[in-house]
Design an enzyme around this catalytic site. Structure first.
Site, PDB file in Angstrom:
ATOM      1  N   HIS A  25     102.373  22.900  54.550  1.00  0.00           N
ATOM      2  CA  HIS A  25     102.256  21.475  54.875  1.00  0.00           C
ATOM      3  C   HIS A  25     103.056  20.648  53.884  1.00  0.00           C
ATOM      4  CE1 HIS A  25      99.628  19.928  51.612  1.00  0.00           C
ATOM      5  NE2 HIS A  25      99.126  21.137  51.592  1.00  0.00           N
ATOM      6  N   CYS A  26     103.413  19.428  54.316  1.00  0.00           N
ATOM      7  CA  CYS A  26     104.076  18.475  53.433  1.00  0.00           C
ATOM      8  C   CYS A  26     103.095  17.344  53.162  1.00  0.00           C
ATOM      9  CB  CYS A  26     105.372  17.963  54.066  1.00  0.00           C
ATOM     10  SG  CYS A  26     105.124  17.081  55.621  1.00  0.00           S
ATOM     11  N   ALA A  27     103.593  16.152  52.845  1.00  0.00           N
ATOM     12  CA  ALA A  27     102.708  15.041  52.489  1.00  0.00           C
ATOM     13  C   ALA A  27     101.908  14.522  53.672  1.00  0.00           C
ATOM     14  CB  ALA A  27     103.531  13.897  51.887  1.00  0.00           C
ATOM     15  N   THR A  28     102.433  14.682  54.889  1.00  0.00           N
ATOM     16  CA  THR A  28     101.767  14.094  56.058  1.00  0.00           C
ATOM     17  C   THR A  28     101.512  15.070  57.195  1.00  0.00           C
ATOM     18  OG1 THR A  28     103.918  13.432  56.986  1.00  0.00           O
ATOM     19  CG2 THR A  28     102.770  11.810  55.607  1.00  0.00           C
ATOM     20  N   ARG A  29     102.168  16.256  57.201  1.00  0.00           N
ATOM     21  CA  ARG A  29     102.140  17.111  58.383  1.00  0.00           C
ATOM     22  C   ARG A  29     101.852  18.572  58.064  1.00  0.00           C
ATOM     23  NH1 ARG A  29     107.957  16.219  59.226  1.00  0.00           N
ATOM     24  NH2 ARG A  29     107.706  15.131  57.241  1.00  0.00           N
TER      25      ARG A  29
END
Length: 457
Positions: A25-29
């Protein structure tokens, strides 16, 4: 919100644990590599509590949860699919490598450039902000240009660009599968003090060294991008080839030694000069388009940028922007991209005010704020593409804003920042702000005028 239930339901709607090849995952997804995307129930995933949208891009199926929430969902989701940490993918190969295999060659190339430049962006942003501060100091006579403070800050601001080939060499070697420190050494060779530093010099006249009958121009590559990229790519190939034939007993000694010698000669005699010509050619073409087409170019690029984002090709723009920034003394492409991103936020804001769907209303406001801060995925995939016409409205706003910032010749001192954060590196904050408002208002009004068909759910 029950994160455990959401994670369990998400695994089911993705086609089960066995259909999920890799997850991170990244910061939002959530970023997922899926074996068979035909098994995904996208509509029901988007109806899950907390999900702001879902889309497939760059070889990955991505589910938007937003900052903070995505970490909590992943903490429950990871163990269900065999991932125990953010850094450890489910498969034995890294998540990015698995994702790349599912991309077409052009998208894979764009992603490679992105992976090289994204880690370097903080250094360029810091330098850009310092350049902006120095510009204000000089314009408003806050500090004498001959003072120690100004001279030191000028050193700090130019350092990132002077050693840019070393930074690129380190990052590119890692991406190409070579030794990162050897990549940095190649960057150091190309910026060696024995070479004339062309950074900031308009009429540099380097000496020519006679080497076996070849004339080697003793001109450094400080502040260049393409020459070091090409050279380090070849360096990684040479290093890998040598490791296959050099005995393990002497590998540690011979492979780095031979890699540096062979790559150094290739860099100075062939690839470096050709890369400089290629880089100059790209910037010349862009300069001609920028100076002749002017606002029309801004109109087209501002309107089309978000569509380009859907293809993933925009990841390759960092390299082009860096080349333009160094050659032109400012990045005139970034303000155009910024207008397109701001317009996505304006269109999403229009949806927020008009929609009667409570779930969409709950997604639209934070998504628009996110777009104003430079992160557009929640707005594009969570709202605007879902209704389609808001995406067209955003394209109209981006085109209007793009035309304005090109007309007023707004430039940036760096790469990577758009939206509100770009004020920190904008050379003309006033006109950038006006363009910001034009893009926002244009997209907002266009979206309301175009309208959209409300979902019945």
């Amino acid at each position: 919100m029950n994160h455990q239930e959401i994670a369990e339901r998400l695994v089911e709607l993705l086609g089960g644990k066995d259909n999920i090849v890799s997850a991170t995952h990244c910061a939002t997804r959530l970023r997922l590599v899926i074996e068979d995307e035909g098994q995904i129930n996208k509509e029901e995933i988007e109806e899950l509590d907390g999900v702001k949208g879902a889309f497939s891009s760059s070889g990955q199926f991505q589910v938007i949860f937003g900052t903070g929430t995505v970490n909590k969902v992943f903490a429950k989701f990871g163990p269900l699919v065999g991932v125990t940490s953010d850094e450890e993918p489910k498969s034995t190969t890294s998540h990015n490598e698995v994702a790349k295999r599912k991309m077409n060659p052009f998208a894979r190339f764009a992603r490679t450039l992105s992976n090289i430049f994204v880690p370097i962006i903080p250094a360029i942003v810091a330098a850009g902000m310092l350049m902006g501060l120095l510009g204000m100091m000089k314009t408003y006579n806050w500090v004498d240009a001959d003072s120690g403070l100004f001279i030191l800050l000028d050193m700090f601001s130019s350092a990132s660009f002077i050693i840019l080939p070393i930074l690129i060499g380190f990052s590119a070697a890692k991406e190409f599968g070579g030794n990162s420190y050897l990549g940095a050494v190649i960057g150091g060779i190309m910026t060696h003090p024995a070479l004339l530093n062309p950074w900031g010099l308009s009429d540099a006249q380097p000496e020519t060294l006679d080497f076996l009958g070849f004339g080697v121009e003793m001109l450094g590559y400080q502040g260049t991008v393409i020459p070091v990229l090409l050279t380090v790519y070849l360096m990684a190939k040479i290093e890998k080839g040598l490791r296959k034939i050099v005995p393990n007993v002497v590998d540690l000694l011979l492979t780095p030694f031979l890699t540096v010698i062979f790559t150094g000669f290739i860099a100075m005699l062939v690839v470096g000069p050709l890369g400089r010509i290629l880089g100059n050619g790209i910037t010349t073409v862009l300069d001609v388009v920028y100076s002749t087409a002017g606002p029309v170019a801004g109109l087209l690029f501002g309107g089309l940028y978000s569509t380009i984002v859907l293809t993933g090709v925009h990841h390759s723009f960092h390299a082009i922007e860096a080349e333009v920034l160094l050659a032109a003394g400012g990045n005139y492409l970034l303000p155009i991209w910024a207008m397109a991103n701001v317009a996505q936020g304006g269109a999403t804001l229009a949806v927020f005010f008009k929609t009667k769907n409570k779930k969409i209303k709950g997604i639209a406001l934070p998504a628009s704020v996110s777009a104003f801060l430079g992160i557009t995925e929640p707005a594009i995939f969570g709202v605007n593409l879902r209704y389609r016409r808001p995406f067209i409205g955003a394209a109209i706003g981006g085109a209007l804003g793009g035309a304005y910032v090109v007309f007023t010749q707004v430039m940036a001192n760096g790469i990577g920042l758009t939206g509100i954060p770009m004020f920190a590196i904008a050379q003309d904050p006033l006109n950038y702000g006006i363009g910001f408002l034009i893009a926002l208002a244009g997209a907002f009004v266009a979206t309301l005028l175009l309208g959209w068909k409300e979902e019945t759910k």
